[in-house]
Scaffold this motif. Structure first.
Motif, short mmCIF file in Angstrom:
data_model
loop_
_atom_site.label_atom_id
_atom_site.label_comp_id
_atom_site.label_asym_id
_atom_site.label_seq_id
_atom_site.Cartn_x
_atom_site.Cartn_y
_atom_site.Cartn_z
N PRO A 43 -1.41 -9.80 1.13
CA PRO A 43 -2.54 -9.55 0.23
C PRO A 43 -3.03 -8.11 0.38
CG PRO A 43 -2.79 -11.67 1.33
CD PRO A 43 -1.60 -10.98 1.96
N SER A 44 -3.16 -7.41 -0.74
CA SER A 44 -3.37 -5.97 -0.69
C SER A 44 -4.64 -5.54 0.03
CB SER A 44 -3.38 -5.40 -2.12
OG SER A 44 -2.12 -5.58 -2.70
N LEU A 45 -5.71 -6.30 -0.12
CA LEU A 45 -6.97 -5.88 0.45
C LEU A 45 -7.39 -6.77 1.62
CD1 LEU A 45 -8.95 -5.00 -2.80
CD2 LEU A 45 -7.71 -3.50 -1.27
N ILE A 52 -3.76 4.92 -5.83
CA ILE A 52 -4.82 5.46 -4.99
C ILE A 52 -5.02 6.92 -5.34
CG2 ILE A 52 -5.53 5.91 -2.61
CD1 ILE A 52 -3.60 3.72 -1.73
N LYS A 53 -6.29 7.36 -5.35
CA LYS A 53 -6.57 8.78 -5.56
C LYS A 53 -6.05 9.58 -4.38
CE LYS A 53 -10.82 8.05 -8.22
NZ LYS A 53 -12.30 8.24 -8.21
N TRP A 54 -5.48 10.75 -4.67
CA TRP A 54 -4.93 11.57 -3.61
C TRP A 54 -5.99 11.98 -2.59
CZ3 TRP A 54 -1.01 12.69 -0.85
CH2 TRP A 54 -0.98 13.85 -0.06
N ALA A 55 -7.15 12.35 -3.06
CA ALA A 55 -8.22 12.78 -2.16
C ALA A 55 -8.63 11.66 -1.21
CB ALA A 55 -9.44 13.25 -2.97
N VAL A 56 -8.65 10.43 -1.71
CA VAL A 56 -9.01 9.28 -0.88
C VAL A 56 -7.91 8.99 0.13
CG1 VAL A 56 -9.53 6.81 -0.90
CG2 VAL A 56 -10.47 8.30 -2.68
N ALA A 57 -6.65 9.07 -0.33
CA ALA A 57 -5.52 8.80 0.56
C ALA A 57 -5.48 9.80 1.71
CB ALA A 57 -4.22 8.84 -0.23
N GLY A 61 13.91 0.90 -6.43
CA GLY A 61 13.89 -0.41 -7.05
C GLY A 61 12.90 -0.53 -8.19
N ASN A 62 12.37 0.62 -8.67
CA ASN A 62 11.39 0.62 -9.76
C ASN A 62 10.15 -0.20 -9.44
OD1 ASN A 62 12.99 2.24 -11.53
ND2 ASN A 62 14.24 0.44 -11.99
N LEU A 63 9.82 -0.31 -8.18
CA LEU A 63 8.63 -1.02 -7.75
C LEU A 63 7.61 -0.02 -7.24
CD1 LEU A 63 10.32 -3.96 -5.83
CD2 LEU A 63 9.17 -4.10 -8.02
N ARG A 64 6.37 -0.10 -7.75
CA ARG A 64 5.34 0.87 -7.40
C ARG A 64 4.30 0.20 -6.50
NH1 ARG A 64 5.49 5.17 -11.45
NH2 ARG A 64 3.42 5.80 -10.78
N SER A 65 4.21 0.66 -5.28
CA SER A 65 3.25 0.10 -4.35
C SER A 65 3.09 1.05 -3.17
CB SER A 65 3.73 -1.27 -3.84
OG SER A 65 2.88 -1.77 -2.85
N THR A 66 1.88 1.20 -2.68
CA THR A 66 1.64 1.97 -1.46
C THR A 66 2.03 1.14 -0.25
OG1 THR A 66 -0.13 3.37 -2.36
CG2 THR A 66 -0.17 2.94 0.01
N VAL A 111 -9.16 1.61 -0.24
CA VAL A 111 -8.60 1.09 -1.48
C VAL A 111 -9.71 0.62 -2.41
CG1 VAL A 111 -7.09 -0.68 -2.48
CG2 VAL A 111 -6.44 0.45 -0.36
N LEU A 112 -10.73 -0.02 -1.86
CA LEU A 112 -11.85 -0.48 -2.66
C LEU A 112 -12.60 0.68 -3.30
CD1 LEU A 112 -13.26 -3.29 -0.35
CD2 LEU A 112 -12.25 -3.60 -2.61
N GLU A 113 -12.68 1.80 -2.59
CA GLU A 113 -13.37 2.98 -3.11
C GLU A 113 -12.67 3.53 -4.34
OE1 GLU A 113 -14.18 7.56 -1.73
OE2 GLU A 113 -13.94 6.02 -0.19
N THR A 114 -11.36 3.30 -4.42
CA THR A 114 -10.58 3.84 -5.53
C THR A 114 -10.93 3.14 -6.84
OG1 THR A 114 -8.79 4.32 -4.01
CG2 THR A 114 -8.24 4.28 -6.34
N LYS A 115 -11.35 1.89 -6.76
CA LYS A 115 -11.57 1.09 -7.98
C LYS A 115 -12.82 1.54 -8.73
CE LYS A 115 -9.00 -2.94 -6.53
NZ LYS A 115 -8.01 -2.76 -7.57
#
Length: 339
Positions: free
Chosen positions: A227-229, A252-257, A308-313, A335-339
Motif C-alpha cells: 500500500p503506497s501510503l 511526486i514533486k521534485w522539490a518534495v522528493a 516495463g512501462n510501469l510508473r511508480s516511485t 507523499v501526502l504533501e504532494t496531493k
C-alpha cells in the motif's frame, strides 16, 4: 534538476565477500573464459589468484594480458587512483580498449566507501558508473549461523546481487536453509548459485541496462506492491543491517522528493549504508534514478523509458540500525504533501 546519462561511461562491478567466501576461486574460473575479453579486472595481488597458466604477457609494471583477452591489474594504494590510472593507460594505448571493469575487494573491505567514490568522485563519475555490487556468500561455513561480523553483514547488506559459493560442498537441506534465511532478510535481493556459470556471466558482463532498473522492474510487479501510503505497524528498529522499500504510485514533486532525501541523509548519516531508487517525478516524463551513501547524495540520472512501462516511485533503503518506522512515516508525509 540535472540530467546526466550513463551512455559511454564504463560500467564498474564490485565483487566483494568475506574472507574465504570464494571470491578468488570464482574470479579465477571467470578469467579463463573468452567472454571476459575487453574486461579489466582489478585485484589486490595477481600472484594470489594463480594466473600463470593464463598469461599472454606483461603490459606494464602492474598489468598483464590473459589468453581470454582480459586485462588484469593490481590495486594501487587508493581505489580511485587505480581506476583513473587504468582509464588513462587505456586512452594512451598502453592497455587494450576495455569496456567494463570488475573490482575484487579484500575479504575485510567495507564496500560502502568504494560505492561512495564511484558515485561521488567527479574524476570517476565522468568516466565510470557503478554497475552493481556483487557479494559472495560461503555456504560451507554457513555465514549466517556464526557470530556476527560487521564487515560481512555490510557486504551482504549493500549488495545488489548475492552469489552462493561452495554449493557443491553442502547438503541440499543446508543450501535451502541458507537461501531461505537470506530471502527472509532480503526478500527482493537476487540470489545466484555460483556453480551456474551462465548466470554469473550474465550478471557480471551485462552492461546494456542498469541493474537498478531491472531490480525496480521486479519490485513493480503486482505481487511486490505494498500500500503506497501505509506505515508499518511494528517498530522495525533493527539493530543490524536490513533492507526495506518505500513505494508510491502517484507522481511526486521534485522539490518534495529531494527534501525527503536530504532529510534522510542528514538525519541518519552513518546508519544509511545505501539508498537507491527510481522516482516518478511530476516535472519529468522519464524515470529519475537517485542514489546515496551515508550523508552523501549523488547527482541524479535518468532512464530513457520506464522499465516495463510501469510508473511508480520505488526507493530501496539499506540501513544499519536505521529506524524503519520513522523513515516510513516521513515518506508518507512527503507523499501526502504532494496531493
Amino acid at each position: 534538476m540535472t540530467n546526466l546519462t550513463t551512455h559511454d561511461r564504463i560500467p564498474v562491478t564490485l565483487l566483494t565477500g568475506f574472507l574465504g567466501s570464494g571470491k578468488t576461486t570464482l574470479l579465477r574460473e571467470l578469467l579463463a573464459d573468452t567472454r571476459m575479453a575487453r574486461t579489466a579486472v582489478i585485484i589486490n595481488e595477481i600472484g594470489e589468484v594463480g594466473l600463470d597458466h593464463l598469461l599472454v604477457g606483461t603490459l606494464d609494471d602492474d598489468a598483464v594480458l590473459l589468453k581470454s583477452g582480459c586485462v588484469c591489474c593490481t590495486m594501487k594504494s587508493e581505489f580511485g587512483d587505480t581506476l583513473k590510472s587504468l582509464f588513462n593507460r587505456r586512452e594512451s594505448g598502453v592497455l587494450p580498449n576495455f569496456n567494463r571493469v570488475i573490482v575484487e575487494t579484500t575479504g575485510l573491505a567495507d564496500p560502502v566507501p568504494l560505492v561512495k567514490l564511484l558515485l561521488g568522485d567527479e574524476g570517476l563519475v565522468s568516466r565510470f558508473r557503478l554497475q552493481a555490487v556483487v557479494t559472495t556468500v560461503d555456504c560451507q561455513i554457513g555465514a549466517l549461523e556464526h557470530r556476527p561480523r560487521v564487515e560481512r553483514d555490510r557486504q551482504i547488506g549493500i549488495a545488489d546481487h548475492l552469489v552462493l559459493t561452495k554449493t557443491d560442498l553442502v547438503s541440499t537441506d543446508t543450501l535451502v536453509g541458507i537461501t531461505k534465511k537470506l530471502r527472509d532478510l532480503y526478500p527482493d535481493k537476487p540470489i545466484t548459485n555460483g556453480r551456474v556459470q551462465q548466470d554469473i556471466f550474465s550478471l557480471l558482463l551485462e552492461n546494456q541496462q542498469q541493474p537498478l532498473a531491472k531490480e525496480m522492474l521486479l519490485r513493480l510487479r503486482p505481487t511486490h506492491f505494498q500500500p503506497s501510503l501505509s506505515v508499518s505497524t511494528s517498530t522495525h528498529n533493527h539493530k543490524g543491517v536490513h533492507t526495506f522499500c518505500l513505494s508510491a504510485d502517484e507522481p511526486i514533486k521534485w522539490a518534495v522528493a529531494i527534501s525527503f532525501l536530504r532529510w534522510l541523509a542528514r538525519t541518519y548519516s552513518h546508519k544509511l549504508l545505501r539508498m537507491k531508487g527510481i522516482l516518478n517525478i511530476m516535472e519529468s516524463d522519464k524515470p529519475i534514478i537517485v542514489q546515496g551513501v551515508e550523508h552523501y547524495l549523488f547527482p541524479e540520472t535518468s532512464l530513457e523509458a520506464w522499465p516495463g512501462n510501469l510508473r511508480s516511485t520505488q526507493l530501496i533503503i539499506i540501513g544499519d540500525g536505521l529506524p524503519e518506522r520513522d523513515v516510513r512515516e516521513k515518506f508518507s508525509a512527503m507523499v501526502l504533501e504532494t496531493k
